[in-house]
Write a protein that holds these residues in place. Structure first.
Motif, short mmCIF file in Angstrom:
data_model
loop_
_atom_site.label_atom_id
_atom_site.label_comp_id
_atom_site.label_asym_id
_atom_site.label_seq_id
_atom_site.Cartn_x
_atom_site.Cartn_y
_atom_site.Cartn_z
N ILE A 198 73.75 -36.99 99.72
CA ILE A 198 73.92 -36.44 98.38
C ILE A 198 75.34 -35.94 98.15
O ILE A 198 75.92 -36.20 97.09
CB ILE A 198 72.91 -35.30 98.13
CG1 ILE A 198 71.49 -35.88 98.04
CG2 ILE A 198 73.24 -34.52 96.86
CD1 ILE A 198 70.40 -34.84 97.99
N VAL A 199 75.92 -35.26 99.10
CA VAL A 199 77.24 -34.69 98.88
C VAL A 199 78.27 -35.79 98.63
O VAL A 199 79.17 -35.62 97.80
CB VAL A 199 77.67 -33.76 100.04
CG1 VAL A 199 77.95 -34.53 101.31
CG2 VAL A 199 78.85 -32.92 99.64
N ARG A 200 78.16 -36.90 99.29
CA ARG A 200 79.12 -38.00 99.08
C ARG A 200 78.97 -38.59 97.68
O ARG A 200 79.96 -38.91 97.03
CB ARG A 200 78.96 -39.06 100.15
CG ARG A 200 79.44 -38.54 101.49
CD ARG A 200 79.40 -39.60 102.55
NE ARG A 200 79.94 -39.06 103.79
CZ ARG A 200 79.80 -39.64 104.93
NH1 ARG A 200 79.16 -40.78 105.02
NH2 ARG A 200 80.31 -39.11 106.02
N TYR A 201 77.74 -38.72 97.24
CA TYR A 201 77.53 -39.20 95.87
C TYR A 201 78.02 -38.18 94.86
O TYR A 201 78.63 -38.54 93.85
CB TYR A 201 76.06 -39.55 95.65
CG TYR A 201 75.71 -40.91 96.18
CD1 TYR A 201 75.68 -42.01 95.35
CD2 TYR A 201 75.43 -41.10 97.52
CE1 TYR A 201 75.37 -43.27 95.84
CE2 TYR A 201 75.12 -42.34 98.03
CZ TYR A 201 75.10 -43.43 97.19
OH TYR A 201 74.82 -44.67 97.68
N ALA A 202 77.76 -36.90 95.11
CA ALA A 202 78.21 -35.85 94.19
C ALA A 202 79.73 -35.88 94.05
O ALA A 202 80.26 -35.76 92.94
CB ALA A 202 77.74 -34.49 94.68
N LEU A 203 80.42 -36.08 95.16
CA LEU A 203 81.88 -36.16 95.11
C LEU A 203 82.34 -37.40 94.35
O LEU A 203 83.29 -37.34 93.56
CB LEU A 203 82.46 -36.15 96.52
CG LEU A 203 82.32 -34.82 97.28
CD1 LEU A 203 82.71 -35.00 98.74
CD2 LEU A 203 83.14 -33.73 96.62
N ASP A 204 81.67 -38.55 94.56
CA ASP A 204 82.07 -39.76 93.85
C ASP A 204 81.74 -39.66 92.36
O ASP A 204 82.50 -40.14 91.52
CB ASP A 204 81.43 -41.00 94.45
CG ASP A 204 82.10 -42.27 93.92
OD1 ASP A 204 83.31 -42.43 94.15
OD2 ASP A 204 81.42 -43.05 93.24
N VAL A 205 80.64 -39.03 92.02
CA VAL A 205 80.30 -38.83 90.60
C VAL A 205 81.37 -37.97 89.94
O VAL A 205 81.83 -38.28 88.83
CB VAL A 205 78.89 -38.21 90.44
CG1 VAL A 205 78.66 -37.72 89.02
CG2 VAL A 205 77.82 -39.22 90.84
N ALA A 206 81.80 -36.91 90.61
CA ALA A 206 82.86 -36.05 90.07
C ALA A 206 84.16 -36.84 89.89
O ALA A 206 84.83 -36.72 88.86
CB ALA A 206 83.09 -34.85 90.98
N ARG A 207 84.48 -37.68 90.84
CA ARG A 207 85.69 -38.52 90.76
C ARG A 207 85.56 -39.52 89.61
O ARG A 207 86.49 -39.72 88.84
CB ARG A 207 85.89 -39.25 92.08
CG ARG A 207 87.10 -40.15 92.13
CD ARG A 207 87.21 -40.81 93.53
NE ARG A 207 88.26 -41.77 93.55
CZ ARG A 207 88.12 -43.06 93.21
NH1 ARG A 207 86.94 -43.53 92.85
NH2 ARG A 207 89.14 -43.88 93.24
N THR A 208 84.40 -40.14 89.50
CA THR A 208 84.14 -41.12 88.44
C THR A 208 84.27 -40.46 87.07
O THR A 208 84.87 -41.02 86.15
CB THR A 208 82.74 -41.74 88.63
OG1 THR A 208 82.70 -42.39 89.90
CG2 THR A 208 82.42 -42.74 87.54
N ARG A 209 83.71 -39.26 86.94
CA ARG A 209 83.81 -38.50 85.68
C ARG A 209 85.26 -38.22 85.36
O ARG A 209 85.72 -38.45 84.25
CB ARG A 209 83.02 -37.20 85.80
CG ARG A 209 83.12 -36.31 84.56
CD ARG A 209 82.35 -35.00 84.70
NE ARG A 209 80.95 -35.26 84.45
CZ ARG A 209 79.98 -35.19 85.36
NH1 ARG A 209 80.26 -34.83 86.60
NH2 ARG A 209 78.73 -35.46 85.05
N ARG A 210 85.99 -37.72 86.34
CA ARG A 210 87.40 -37.36 86.15
C ARG A 210 88.24 -38.56 85.73
O ARG A 210 89.12 -38.46 84.88
CB ARG A 210 87.95 -36.72 87.42
CG ARG A 210 89.35 -36.16 87.27
CD ARG A 210 89.88 -35.53 88.56
NE ARG A 210 90.13 -36.54 89.58
CZ ARG A 210 89.41 -36.71 90.69
NH1 ARG A 210 88.39 -35.93 90.95
NH2 ARG A 210 89.73 -37.64 91.56
N LEU A 211 87.99 -39.73 86.34
CA LEU A 211 88.76 -40.93 86.04
C LEU A 211 88.31 -41.62 84.76
O LEU A 211 88.95 -42.56 84.29
CB LEU A 211 88.67 -41.92 87.21
CG LEU A 211 89.33 -41.46 88.51
CD1 LEU A 211 89.06 -42.47 89.63
CD2 LEU A 211 90.82 -41.23 88.32
N GLY A 212 87.17 -41.19 84.22
CA GLY A 212 86.65 -41.80 83.00
C GLY A 212 86.08 -43.18 83.21
O GLY A 212 85.97 -43.97 82.27
#
Length: 170
Positions: free
Chosen positions: A61-75
């Motif tokens: 979960i933590v790895r996905y949470a980090l990638d989701v945050a990155r994906t959100r930030r990059l648009g």
């Protein structure tokens, strides 16, 4: 300013606590090679503006949470075109304009499991906090996050998530 200066460190410490607590504790089906190599079947367009999820069994979960945050930030747009199970479903927490569905997309939900009942409960609360309201409502209506996987099919998801446009860009 004083309130922000006082509150910001608490928020940062809380987020760090969540990441540290969840790291390595929650595994779903499969394994992940690196934090940035989350999905096993991503396809990126040339501009990296869209990532397509075809068959993702989930993972930590933590790895996905980090990638989701990155994906959100990059648009970036996440285009679901197949199965997205377990921790992969965190991508549904992205803003509506960053996700879209292709025919055949579906989402599998189950209770997180890891090294202790307390950590499992923390992960379950984290997921339920992050999901959009329509997912929360569906999970509750279907008995909550349980050990066995329950699936939202394309027809149900399509009532809440826009269809992808033709071509690679959503």
């Amino acid at each position: 300013e004083f309130i922000l200066a006082k509150t910001l460190p608490r928020v940062a410490i809380f987020h760090l606590f969540v990441v540290v607590t969840l790291t390595g504790c929650f595994q779903s089906i499969g394994s992940i090679q690196s934090p940035l190599d989350i999905a096993r079947d991503y396809q990126f367009d040339n501009s990296n503006a869209t990532k397509t999820i075809r068959s993702d069994q989930g993972g930590k979960i933590v790895r996905y949470a980090l990638d989701v945050a990155r994906t959100r930030r990059l648009g970036q747009t996440v285009r679901f075109s197949g199965r997205c199970d377990s921790a992969c479903t965190l991508y549904l927490s992205l803003p509506e304009d960053q996700i879209c569905l292709m025919p055949g997309a579906s989402f599998g939900f189950h209770a997180p499991y890891g090294s202790s009942p307390h950590q499992n409960q923390m992960a379950k609360e984290y997921l339920m906090k992050k999901y959009p309201q329509w997912v929360k409502d569906w999970v509750v209506a279907n008995g909550g996050l349980k050990a066995n996987i329950r699936r939202i099919g394309h027809a149900t998801a399509r009532q809440h998530v826009r269809a992808c446009k033709d071509g690679i860009n959503a």
